[in-house]
Design an enzyme around this catalytic site. Sequence first.
Site, PDB file in Angstrom:
ATOM      1  N   ASN A  67      29.531  24.586  48.566  1.00  0.00           N
ATOM      2  CA  ASN A  67      30.039  23.260  48.222  1.00  0.00           C
ATOM      3  C   ASN A  67      31.361  22.996  48.937  1.00  0.00           C
ATOM      4  OD1 ASN A  67      28.094  22.244  46.308  1.00  0.00           O
ATOM      5  ND2 ASN A  67      28.876  23.716  44.825  1.00  0.00           N
ATOM      6  N   CYS A  76      20.191  23.614  46.914  1.00  0.00           N
ATOM      7  CA  CYS A  76      20.606  22.300  47.403  1.00  0.00           C
ATOM      8  C   CYS A  76      19.351  21.611  47.959  1.00  0.00           C
ATOM      9  CB  CYS A  76      21.680  22.417  48.476  1.00  0.00           C
ATOM     10  SG  CYS A  76      22.257  20.802  49.077  1.00  0.00           S
ATOM     11  N   GLY A  77      18.812  20.690  47.179  1.00  0.00           N
ATOM     12  CA  GLY A  77      17.523  20.094  47.530  1.00  0.00           C
ATOM     13  C   GLY A  77      17.571  19.329  48.841  1.00  0.00           C
ATOM     14  N   ASN A  78      18.575  18.486  49.003  1.00  0.00           N
ATOM     15  CA  ASN A  78      18.648  17.677  50.228  1.00  0.00           C
ATOM     16  C   ASN A  78      18.833  18.564  51.456  1.00  0.00           C
ATOM     17  OD1 ASN A  78      18.387  15.034  49.107  1.00  0.00           O
ATOM     18  ND2 ASN A  78      20.472  15.191  48.346  1.00  0.00           N
ATOM     19  N   ASN A 151      19.908  25.603  40.241  1.00  0.00           N
ATOM     20  CA  ASN A 151      21.329  25.407  39.907  1.00  0.00           C
ATOM     21  C   ASN A 151      21.401  24.624  38.605  1.00  0.00           C
ATOM     22  OD1 ASN A 151      20.406  22.954  40.842  1.00  0.00           O
ATOM     23  ND2 ASN A 151      22.037  22.630  42.327  1.00  0.00           N
ATOM     24  N   GLU A 202      28.587  15.940  41.499  1.00  0.00           N
ATOM     25  CA  GLU A 202      28.146  17.278  41.858  1.00  0.00           C
ATOM     26  C   GLU A 202      29.218  18.340  41.631  1.00  0.00           C
ATOM     27  OE1 GLU A 202      26.095  18.376  45.331  1.00  0.00           O
ATOM     28  OE2 GLU A 202      25.238  16.377  45.653  1.00  0.00           O
ATOM     29  N   ARG A 203      28.801  19.451  41.029  1.00  0.00           N
ATOM     30  CA  ARG A 203      29.659  20.635  40.890  1.00  0.00           C
ATOM     31  C   ARG A 203      30.229  20.999  42.257  1.00  0.00           C
ATOM     32  NH1 ARG A 203      26.900  26.405  39.391  1.00  0.00           N
ATOM     33  NH2 ARG A 203      25.655  25.778  41.199  1.00  0.00           N
ATOM     34  N   THR A 213      18.633  18.312  43.865  1.00  0.00           N
ATOM     35  CA  THR A 213      18.396  19.086  42.632  1.00  0.00           C
ATOM     36  C   THR A 213      18.682  18.228  41.401  1.00  0.00           C
ATOM     37  OG1 THR A 213      20.639  19.984  42.898  1.00  0.00           O
ATOM     38  CG2 THR A 213      18.785  21.375  43.613  1.00  0.00           C
ATOM     39  N   GLY A 214      19.629  17.285  41.539  1.00  0.00           N
ATOM     40  CA  GLY A 214      19.896  16.360  40.427  1.00  0.00           C
ATOM     41  C   GLY A 214      18.692  15.478  40.144  1.00  0.00           C
TER      42      GLY A 214
HETATM   43  N1  LIG Z   1      26.621  20.774  44.035  1.00  0.00           N
HETATM   44  C1  LIG Z   1      25.396  21.532  43.787  1.00  0.00           C
HETATM   45  C2  LIG Z   1      24.799  22.059  45.092  1.00  0.00           C
HETATM   46  C3  LIG Z   1      24.247  20.967  45.949  1.00  0.00           C
HETATM   47  C4  LIG Z   1      23.243  20.164  45.211  1.00  0.00           C
HETATM   48  C5  LIG Z   1      22.882  18.858  45.882  1.00  0.00           C
HETATM   49  N2  LIG Z   1      23.600  18.533  47.084  1.00  0.00           N
HETATM   50  C6  LIG Z   1      21.408  18.853  46.165  1.00  0.00           C
HETATM   51  O1  LIG Z   1      20.964  18.150  47.106  1.00  0.00           O
HETATM   52  O2  LIG Z   1      20.672  19.538  45.429  1.00  0.00           O
HETATM   53  C7  LIG Z   1      25.724  22.762  42.931  1.00  0.00           C
HETATM   54  O3  LIG Z   1      26.862  23.192  42.924  1.00  0.00           O
HETATM   55  O4  LIG Z   1      24.800  23.263  42.292  1.00  0.00           O
END
Ligand SMILES: N[C@H](CCC[C@H](N)C(=O)O)C(=O)O
Length: 278
Positions: A67, A76-78, A151, A202-203, A213-214
């Site tokens: 991150n 990280c899905g994207n 995550n 996002e964390r 992932t969200g």
């Molecule tokens: N910030 C997220 C990681 C990236 C998730 C997001 N960019 C995605 O596309 O899934 C975490 O700390 O779990």
Amino acid sequence: MRIDFTKMHGLGNDFVVLDARNPAQALPAMDAALASALANRRTGIGCDQLILLEPSELGDFRMRIFNADGSEVEACGNATRAVGLLHGAPARIETLGGLLSATPSDTGIAVEMGQPRFDWDAIPLAYAMDTHTMPLAWEDLTNPVGVNVGNPHAIFFVPDPYAVDMERLGPLIETDPVFPERINVNVAAVTARDAITLRVWERGVGLTLACGTGACATAVGAMKRGLVDRKVTVTLPGGALVIEWREDDGIVMTGPATESFRGSFDPADYGFAAGSPD
Ligand SMILES: N[C@H](CCC[C@H](N)C(=O)O)C(=O)O
């Protein structure tokens, strides 16, 4: 000695991708300091996540995810769609969260994200509680769903995600001690049996234009509550992803991935000598 990078994004969630599978691109020890320096939008290259590709015994390659604050995370899905595009899907990608498969689809790249986990200690939470409707509240944000999709995510269903003060409430929730590994904060509105509107704090990053992932976590949370069917379109500020939760294959996320440009940097500019052992 310069290190090459590829700038990519998935619906505006952007990445700097380094490919350390090539020994000539020997990297300084990739750690929180270097990752956050490269991710810095004022003094570095700038991105939400720094992505490092390495050789893998388990799949075609290993993807490490850092991150913007330098924290290394599980999923990280994207970015998974982005590196699938870069490598050439189909690809089997080893991550801290598991072995994922990316395949081409007519609307971009489809990624099997695995099965969600709902147990309190799998999120993880600091103590046992019902993760279907967690007895937690931060002002008007109450009773989220808790789910781990590689995550950790908390999902609040609200009338209007764009009316939520995410800049203020996001970091409060992200860093609450009830979440020992912090949390990604999702605010969502179900607009039809196959449609969700979503914003994500996002964390380790903050507000992003999209979070793969969200979208996965929010879709399965809504499905668990009976609010939507097993295939939904999740619309984020940067665009839409299609999420399907199949009994046997787990969650499948489909959406675009884009290469923006390529460049290189001198690690010495970041205080690191290239080629130094990890
Ligand atoms: N910030 C997220 C990681 C990236 C998730 C997001 N960019 C995605 O596309 O899934 C975490 O700390 O779990």
